[in-house]
Design a protein around this motif. Sequence first.
Motif, mmCIF file in Angstrom:
data_model
loop_
_atom_site.group_PDB
_atom_site.id
_atom_site.type_symbol
_atom_site.label_atom_id
_atom_site.label_comp_id
_atom_site.label_asym_id
_atom_site.label_seq_id
_atom_site.Cartn_x
_atom_site.Cartn_y
_atom_site.Cartn_z
ATOM 1 N N PRO A 34 0.910 -1.016 0.242
ATOM 2 C CA PRO A 34 0.030 -0.204 -0.249
ATOM 3 C C PRO A 34 0.858 1.366 0.261
ATOM 4 N N ILE A 35 2.278 1.302 0.898
ATOM 5 C CA ILE A 35 3.276 2.286 0.843
ATOM 6 C C ILE A 35 3.556 2.601 -0.597
ATOM 7 N N TYR A 36 4.258 1.181 -1.200
ATOM 8 C CA TYR A 36 4.460 1.881 -2.498
ATOM 9 C C TYR A 36 3.651 1.949 -3.274
ATOM 10 N N ARG A 37 1.564 1.683 -4.003
ATOM 11 C CA ARG A 37 1.117 2.642 -4.646
ATOM 12 C C ARG A 37 0.633 3.748 -4.530
ATOM 13 N N ALA A 38 0.735 4.459 -3.135
ATOM 14 C CA ALA A 38 0.879 5.488 -2.300
ATOM 15 C C ALA A 38 2.113 6.184 -2.653
ATOM 16 N N LEU A 39 3.059 5.831 -2.769
ATOM 17 C CA LEU A 39 4.415 6.390 -3.500
ATOM 18 C C LEU A 39 4.063 6.606 -5.124
ATOM 19 N N ARG A 40 3.911 5.444 -5.631
ATOM 20 C CA ARG A 40 3.992 5.827 -7.105
ATOM 21 C C ARG A 40 3.362 6.568 -7.292
ATOM 22 N N ALA A 41 1.944 6.598 -6.990
ATOM 23 C CA ALA A 41 0.653 7.555 -7.040
ATOM 24 C C ALA A 41 1.341 8.790 -7.094
ATOM 25 N N THR A 42 2.247 9.561 -6.009
ATOM 26 C CA THR A 42 2.499 10.811 -6.196
ATOM 27 C C THR A 42 3.646 10.924 -7.023
ATOM 28 N N ILE A 43 4.569 10.644 -7.666
ATOM 29 C CA ILE A 43 5.575 10.095 -8.786
ATOM 30 C C ILE A 43 4.832 10.485 -9.907
ATOM 31 N N THR A 44 3.778 9.913 -10.476
ATOM 32 C CA THR A 44 3.471 9.815 -11.733
ATOM 33 C C THR A 44 2.586 10.182 -11.717
ATOM 34 N N ARG A 45 1.379 10.745 -11.088
ATOM 35 C CA ARG A 45 0.458 11.706 -10.643
ATOM 36 C C ARG A 45 -0.131 12.489 -10.149
ATOM 37 N N GLY A 46 1.025 13.168 -9.152
ATOM 38 C CA GLY A 46 1.269 13.746 -7.989
ATOM 39 C C GLY A 46 0.662 14.606 -7.297
ATOM 40 N N GLU A 47 -0.543 13.547 -6.551
ATOM 41 C CA GLU A 47 -0.844 13.148 -5.942
ATOM 42 C C GLU A 47 -0.444 13.427 -4.069
ATOM 43 N N PRO A 48 -1.439 14.184 -3.410
ATOM 44 C CA PRO A 48 -0.333 14.000 -2.401
ATOM 45 C C PRO A 48 -0.055 12.809 -1.740
ATOM 46 N N LEU A 49 1.053 12.858 -0.329
ATOM 47 C CA LEU A 49 1.911 12.373 0.202
ATOM 48 C C LEU A 49 1.503 12.083 1.410
ATOM 49 N N ASP A 50 0.096 11.418 2.230
ATOM 50 C CA ASP A 50 0.811 12.367 3.450
ATOM 51 C C ASP A 50 1.252 11.197 4.530
ATOM 52 N N LEU A 51 1.324 11.860 5.708
ATOM 53 C CA LEU A 51 2.181 11.589 6.703
ATOM 54 C C LEU A 51 2.763 10.232 6.684
ATOM 55 N N SER A 52 1.592 10.013 7.050
ATOM 56 C CA SER A 52 1.294 8.305 7.435
ATOM 57 C C SER A 52 2.225 7.578 5.979
ATOM 58 N N THR A 53 2.565 7.893 4.892
ATOM 59 C CA THR A 53 2.875 6.879 3.861
ATOM 60 C C THR A 53 4.527 7.719 4.211
ATOM 61 N N ALA A 54 4.529 9.021 4.267
ATOM 62 C CA ALA A 54 6.075 9.426 4.225
ATOM 63 C C ALA A 54 6.821 8.752 5.196
ATOM 64 N N ASP A 55 6.106 8.606 6.318
ATOM 65 C CA ASP A 55 7.347 7.982 7.647
ATOM 66 C C ASP A 55 7.382 6.391 7.316
ATOM 67 N N ALA A 56 6.399 5.712 6.943
ATOM 68 C CA ALA A 56 7.164 4.332 6.393
ATOM 69 C C ALA A 56 7.804 4.653 5.155
ATOM 70 N N VAL A 57 7.838 5.582 4.441
ATOM 71 C CA VAL A 57 9.414 5.907 3.528
ATOM 72 C C VAL A 57 10.889 6.506 4.231
ATOM 73 N N ALA A 58 10.250 7.194 4.867
ATOM 74 C CA ALA A 58 11.411 7.005 5.535
ATOM 75 C C ALA A 58 12.166 6.043 5.857
ATOM 76 N N THR A 59 11.408 5.809 6.950
ATOM 77 C CA THR A 59 11.970 5.014 7.535
ATOM 78 C C THR A 59 12.105 3.589 6.625
ATOM 79 N N ALA A 60 11.964 2.860 6.189
ATOM 80 C CA ALA A 60 12.521 2.145 4.637
ATOM 81 C C ALA A 60 13.956 2.424 4.268
ATOM 82 N N LEU A 61 13.832 4.119 3.730
ATOM 83 C CA LEU A 61 14.958 4.357 3.090
ATOM 84 C C LEU A 61 15.940 4.532 3.989
ATOM 85 N N LYS A 62 15.699 4.769 5.211
ATOM 86 C CA LYS A 62 16.988 4.836 6.444
ATOM 87 C C LYS A 62 17.508 3.369 6.753
ATOM 88 N N ASP A 63 16.507 2.780 6.388
ATOM 89 C CA ASP A 63 17.303 1.529 6.894
ATOM 90 C C ASP A 63 18.376 0.738 5.789
#
Length: 270
Positions: A34-63
Amino acid sequence: MSEGRASSSPAKAADLFGTLAFNDKAQQDRLPKPIYRALRATITRGEPLDLSTADAVATALKDWAVEHGATHYTHWFQPMTGITAEKHDSFLSPNADGTAIAEFRGKELIKGEPDASSFPSGGMRSTFEARGYTAWDPTSPPWLLFNGGNSVTLVIPTAFVSWTGEALDKKTPLLRSMEAVSKQAVRVLKLFGSTAERVYATCGPEQEYFLIDRSFYFARPDLINAGRTLFGAKPPKGQQLEDHYFGTIPPRVLACMAETEMELFKVGVP
């Protein structure tokens, strides 16, 4: 022997391509679906990125970054000074017992506040009014910068804007131009029955550079201080020096070109 090297080189380059970038493959491997799909929607369609999705992306990116030895992260941008700029922060946060833990949250990924008063303003405004913010550009994947020794930094490509939204860098106008081109291209495509939601415009500068021996460079104050030739022999009026365009590349120059290209491959630059 030469045939063997020639046949193995492309495969090696392909294997190395993007290995130091948190690209689509790394995102797909490390993010929940679900997080991957939300991020791809932001990248491809410019949809807003909510903070919970950003937190999950940040954690994976940090790891991912810490696994590669990163200790710091930076919001990397291109101000109108003509060079790049960055502000480094550590992943480590101290605990009450004297230990430390690596932390990185969504709000730290999305937005940074560099010391904009440090940028040249010509004395036109007071330093307390020089507010600038870096905003994460999710269309450009973060990558790792190895600086020799033990220094590894997670580089987050960002735009640099004022607190009123004015562009303070060279990337924001480019992103806005790409958005304008996409909007009008989609409008025209729909007249022909297309269901496209976005059009991507790509461009690449022609790269021209000059290589000079280190010893010669340090003997030239003009190159050191200005980055270009300010004195020397007058240039020829004709094409007396055009022979180097089709000449043999010296081995040292070719080695430099190959090393540079391989480092670019690793961070996903074709």
